[in-house]
Design an enzyme around this catalytic site. Sequence first.
Site: not given
Length: 193
Positions: A15, A90, A129, A135, A146
Amino acid sequence: MSVRIVLMGPPGAGKGTQAVRLASRFAVPTISTGDIFRANVKNSTTLGKQVVECIDKGLLVPDQLTNAVVADRLAQPDAASGFVLDGYPRNPDQVAALDQFLADRDVELDVVIEIVVEAEEVTQRMLRRAQVEGRTDDTAETIAERLAVYTAQTEPLAEIYVNRGILAQVDGLAEIDEVTERLVAAVDPFVGG
Ligand code: AMP
């Protein structure tokens, strides 16, 4: 031409990357709640301190905070002629808040695009990632949370937008450039392009 786009999809679907590309195609700003929150955490602002725990657990930041942040950002002049929203709304409360904000200004969303990628694939992407971006929420445990939050709270929003006739789904399992072209092609019919 104004264009108001919401980009949905599970964490790790691409996204963020695609929102930036889409926004540049349509010459509108990208508004990413995740980016706004992370910048605040990094700078240790009051907001950052309020949201860091939720982010690190993979839980949604409370709606009151999130809706206020988005309303504030959407009210800035550069968003008047459109935007690509990445990671918002969301849950149903956020849908209602966005509806109200737009209705107050007599404007509407043009299209909501759901980038579809299966859970196993997005999990692998986020784990990769983690090594590149570092992150704090790209750990195996937080990734699982998540995804669960997405399935329970965000995925059901697609039906709301289907019923309004503004949902488009795009298969996100392809090279980055190819996904961008699919997204642009999905948006075009909704913006009279
Ligand atoms: P993202 O970069 O979109 O994956 O967002 C990272 C984290 O920021 C999420 O796991 C949430 O903790 C928080 N967050 C981002 N957008 C929202 C939102 N619309 N509502 C609540 N929390 C959010």
